[in-house]
Design an enzyme around this catalytic site. Structure first.
Site, PDB file in Angstrom:
ATOM      1  N   ASP A 110       0.837  -1.199   0.000  1.00 29.98           N
ATOM      2  CA  ASP A 110       0.000   0.000   0.000  1.00 29.98           C
ATOM      3  C   ASP A 110       0.875   1.254   0.000  1.00 29.98           C
ATOM      4  O   ASP A 110       2.085   1.202   0.295  1.00 29.98           O
ATOM      5  CB  ASP A 110      -0.885  -0.041   1.259  1.00 29.98           C
TER       6      ASP A 110
ATOM      7  N   ASN B 153      -0.063   5.338   1.096  1.00 23.26           N
ATOM      8  CA  ASN B 153      -1.224   6.134   1.481  1.00 23.26           C
ATOM      9  C   ASN B 153      -1.028   7.628   1.616  1.00 23.26           C
ATOM     10  O   ASN B 153      -1.753   8.277   2.362  1.00 23.26           O
ATOM     11  CB  ASN B 153      -1.791   5.571   2.789  1.00 23.26           C
TER      12      ASN B 153
ATOM     13  N   SER C 242      -2.683   1.872  -3.672  1.00 17.70           N
ATOM     14  CA  SER C 242      -2.252   3.159  -3.148  1.00 17.70           C
ATOM     15  C   SER C 242      -3.525   3.878  -2.747  1.00 17.70           C
ATOM     16  O   SER C 242      -4.141   4.551  -3.571  1.00 17.70           O
ATOM     17  CB  SER C 242      -1.485   3.930  -4.214  1.00 17.70           C
TER      18      SER C 242
ATOM     19  N   ASP D 291      -1.270   1.833 -12.713  1.00 17.75           N
ATOM     20  CA  ASP D 291      -0.596   2.183 -13.958  1.00 17.75           C
ATOM     21  C   ASP D 291       0.143   0.973 -14.507  1.00 17.75           C
ATOM     22  O   ASP D 291       0.322  -0.032 -13.814  1.00 17.75           O
ATOM     23  CB  ASP D 291       0.357   3.368 -13.725  1.00 17.75           C
TER      24      ASP D 291
ATOM     25  N   GLU E  27     -27.924 -14.190   3.444  1.00 17.62           N
ATOM     26  CA  GLU E  27     -26.748 -13.618   2.763  1.00 17.62           C
ATOM     27  C   GLU E  27     -25.616 -14.644   2.670  1.00 17.62           C
ATOM     28  O   GLU E  27     -24.905 -14.703   1.664  1.00 17.62           O
ATOM     29  CB  GLU E  27     -26.276 -12.364   3.517  1.00 17.62           C
TER      30      GLU E  27
HETATM   31  C1  DGJ Z   1      -5.768   1.975   2.003  1.00 18.42           C
HETATM   32  C2  DGJ Z   1      -6.180   0.737   1.285  1.00 18.42           C
HETATM   33  O1  DGJ Z   1      -6.654   1.017   0.022  1.00 18.42           O
HETATM   34  C3  DGJ Z   1      -7.191  -0.025   2.115  1.00 18.42           C
HETATM   35  O2  DGJ Z   1      -7.647  -1.147   1.419  1.00 18.42           O
HETATM   36  C4  DGJ Z   1      -6.528  -0.418   3.391  1.00 18.42           C
HETATM   37  O3  DGJ Z   1      -5.495  -1.310   3.118  1.00 18.42           O
HETATM   38  C5  DGJ Z   1      -6.007   0.809   4.111  1.00 18.42           C
HETATM   39  N1  DGJ Z   1      -5.195   1.618   3.253  1.00 18.42           N
HETATM   40  C6  DGJ Z   1      -5.225   0.411   5.324  1.00 18.42           C
HETATM   41  O4  DGJ Z   1      -4.602   1.454   5.913  1.00 18.42           O
END
Ligand code: DGJ
Length: 731
Positions: free
Chosen positions: A480, A482, A529, A536, A616
């Site tokens: 990830d 962020n 991300s 990409d 469900e």
């Molecule tokens: C952003 C990701 O897209 C989510 O799926 C998750 O993993 C969070 N970060 C966790 O911090």
């Protein structure tokens, strides 16, 4: 070479793919001129299209003497330099030690090779000698001896041509690159639309089509990542081009950092497109003998509309870009605990989700953020890749063993490029982050970017992660990222080399990913991300799937996945069923509809399965079994967008067709129901007209021609957001 030819009488280079042709010519004063990119018109040379006239305010190079018709400002060029009488956007801009910046590129030589060229430390398509041929054309600047090697690879069967540029300083003096685009394309025409994919976090890759206007238009990212805001994939097409008909050209940059695609409609109604690393905050000095390589642009032409263009990209990426052994393999259907627990879990909670997952027929449990360091909120813990045993008592190996003993695979989340200020790593090495001297840092999700341009930083982080991965049997990693890259300054580089940081950051990330994959060749690797901030072609070189968006709402996903499908195969789009009301939008949609939407990508769940009702759970079992019936179509089939969520407000539909045309699945969502409803006829694509197809649920048999030309009625739905599903098999 079979598909690259050079005519030494006319000095014309011609590149052929099955359905396209690309042509350039060395003309007066050794100028490399672009002649053509479009439908395959055989051996024709089209240099006759260039007509030179005396044009006011478009000057002439000195060597043209009294000839006032030869102007670089007007001629279509293959790779134009700055400061040279061409006032349009240029591909190359440099500065010299004396402060001047002109660069005049002329033809020097060329060579052809079997197979595909490669780039060092950068993702790019690969191709054996049976799949690809390479042409390298060398231009140079006489005054500085800067050599510019234009690299072209022709993938005949795939209908793809790739381009990249290698700059080599063979002079004695330093040259600083200020802009080195990966390619330039000069069209002799102007009447085109531009399609691009803009967006934001949780609403990525929104389709937009607009006519080109005079002057410069661009898409770009200055965030150090390819970004949620603008995807590095652009289409130019005729105004009449539709999904099924007409000319269109795709330009995809295999790069995950700052980029820019600029398109200029000039005074003579000609169109110039350049694409490559963003010149913003970019300056790369080349000392004598130094080499710089640009990322690759993957170009495709379709004369059969946007649908065909997408098929070209889907096929090319699956066969010659994504290196993963899982590219065509059925992917494990996963349960991810993020939306189920966020940071609030312990080993029992996780185990119970896993147990439930096994009972419903899922294949893999993925432990998301929060398992390491002091990571109970997003204010702390990043950088300390050590299992938090307060949360996971007994440690990770025990948990992994317990979950695997259920018969599930195990996956884990990491975010190696980041650090929290509240972390041991930051306390020990506060200088390991990107930080502008004397200024306060800007935070993003309360975290900072590690300076991964530095080897010691990369290696410290990766060693910690390797220790975790070595300690237990982990099948999958989700990487990830962020926050946007910010505070761009590296303490490890001198002041005059800070223009390298953005690019070196990306190279650092690629190197870390490469190490991970080399060490664990069986790993299923998913990029992410904050969802789709780095969706990409560069990332696809490393990972066969990317979490498409942090927005798991089925209705918003219709637009996100629609936009993504133009340039990327559905099999690369991570798509999960989540709980309702949806955590991002508060919307409630039927459970079945959420599965229908998620089944158009790499399928999974992201909710507390224990909270599902009995009904469900039954649905979930059926959804999983149903997905297993169609997953080969998602992985390997041809994808058709049957309707646009931007134009049709009644329903959104898509279709997968097997390559042998024997099977097809049509899925979608009826968006809104009306009283006294219309009957909507839908028209399938890509079938064998004379063949007979039996629909699975009704048992009714239709000819391919009937399905494609007469259409079939959509079921009359009850309520909004109803799922649509048809499965046909040839009989
Ligand atoms: C952003 C990701 O897209 C989510 O799926 C998750 O993993 C969070 N970060 C966790 O911090």
């Amino acid at each position: 070479m079979k598909h690259i030819t050079y005519n030494d009488m006319t000095h014309v280079f011609t590149l052929h793919t099955k359905n396209s042709m690309y042509q350039m010519q060395v003309r007066d004063y050794n100028t490399l001129v672009h002649l053509y990119y479009g439908p395959n018109i055989g051996d024709t040379e089209v240099s006759y299209r260039i007509i030179c006239l005396d044009r006011g305010f478009s000057g002439n190079p000195y060597e043209a003497g009294a000839d006032r018709t030869f102007s670089l400002d007007i001629l279509p060029q293959e790779y134009s330099g700055y400061g040279n009488g061409d006032y349009r956007i240029n591909a190359l801009e440099v500065t010299h030690e004396d402060g001047s910046d002109a660069v005049h590129l002329i033809y020097k030589s060329s060579r052809m090779m079997e197979g595909k060229y490669s780039l060092t430390g950068l993702p790019c398509m690969f191709g054996s000698k049976d799949e690809a041929e390479t042409l390298e054309i060398t231009l140079y600047d006489k005054i500085t001896n800067l050599h510019v090697h234009l690299l072209y690879a022709v993938f005949y069967d795939l209908d793809v041509i790739t381009r990249a540029v290698r700059l080599e300083n063979l002079g004695d003096k330093k040259v600083t690159i200020q802009r080195a685009m990966s390619m330039e394309m000069d069209y002799a025409t102007s009447h085109m639309d531009m399609i691009h994919f803009h967006g934001r976090h949780m609403m990525e890759r929104q389709f937009e089509r607009q006519p080109l206007h005079h002057g410069v238009q661009s898409v770009e990212s200055k965030r150090g990542m390819s970004s949620h805001q603008h995807n590095p994939f652009v289409i130019l097409c005729r105004k009449t081009t539709t999904e099924q008909h007409g000319d269109c050209y795709g330009y995809a940059l295999a790069y995950s950092g700052n980029y820019r695609c600029e398109i200029e409609l000039d005074q003579m109604e000609q169109t110039r497109l350049v694409m490559g690393i963003h010149p913003y905050h970019f300056a790369f000095p080349l000392e004598k003998g130094d080499v710089f390589e640009t990322p690759e642009v993957i170009m495709a032409y379709s004369g059969k509309g946007l649908g065909r263009l997408s098929h070209i990209y889907h096929d090319a990426y699956r066969s010659n870009l994504i290196r993963s052994k899982y590219v065509y393999a059925p992917r494990p259907i996963l349960i991810n605990n993020w939306e189920a627990t966020y940071f609030n879990f312990d080993e029992e909670k996780l185990f119970n989700i896993a147990k439930e997952a096994k009972e419903l027929g899922l294949d893999m449990f993925v432990l998301d953020d929060g398992w390491f360091g002091k990571r109970d909120t997003d204010y702390s813990g990043l950088g300390d890749w050590i299992v938090n045993e307060n949360k996971i008592k007994g440690g990770l190996p025990d948990l992994v063993k317990r979950i695997k003993s259920l018969g599930l695979k195990f996956g884990i989340w990491i975010e190696p490029e980041m650090v929290s200020e509240d972390s041991d790593l930051y306390r020990e090495h506060p200088d390991w982050v990107l930080r502008i001297p004397q200024r306060d840092v800007s935070r993003g999700r309360h975290q900072l970017n590690l300076d991964v341009t530095r080897k010691e930083v990369r290696s410290h982080v990766m060693q910690q992660i390797f220790a975790v991965l070595d300690s237990c049997d982990i099948d999958y990693v989700k990487w990830d990222m962020n926050r946007s890259v910010g505070n761009v300054y590296s303490a490890a580089l001198p002041s005059d080399r800070q223009g390298e940081v953005y690019h070196r950051y990306v190279l650092g990330v690629y190197e870390m990913m490469e190490q991970l994959l080399t060490r664990y060749p069986n790993l299923l690797f998913e990029n992410c991300s904050g969802g789709g901030g780095r969706f990409d072609a560069g990332m696809l070189y490393y990972s066969p799937q990317i979490w498409c968006s942090d927005n798991s709402d089925a209705i918003d996903r219709l637009k996100i996945q629609y936009g993504t499908s133009f340039g990327y195969p559905p099999s690369t789009m991570g798509a999960h069923v989540s709980i309702c009301p949806n955590h991002q939008t508060g919307r409630t949609t039927p459970f079945e509809t959420r599965a229908i939407v998620a089944s158009a990508g790499t399928f999974g769940y992201e909710l507390d399965l224990a909270l599902l009702t009995k009904e469900e759970k039954e649905f979930a079992r059926k959804q999983i079994a149903d997905y297993k019936k169609i997953e080969h179509l998602v992985q390997t089939g041809d994808y058709y967008r049957l309707s646009s969520p931007y134009k049709n407000h009644d329903y959104v539909l898509w279709q997968f067709v097997s390559k042998d045309k024997k099977e097809t699945v049509v899925r979608g969502v009826q968006l809104r129901n009306e009283a006294n409803p219309h009957i909507h006829l839908i028209y399938l694509e890509g079938l064998e007209p004379a063949a007979h197809y039996k629909e699975e649920t009704s048992g009714q048999v239709y000819t391919g021609a009937a399905l494609m030309k007469a259409g079939i009625p959509l079921p009359v739905g009850a309520g909004d957001y109803q799922p649509i599903h048809f499965m046909f098999r040839m009989v």
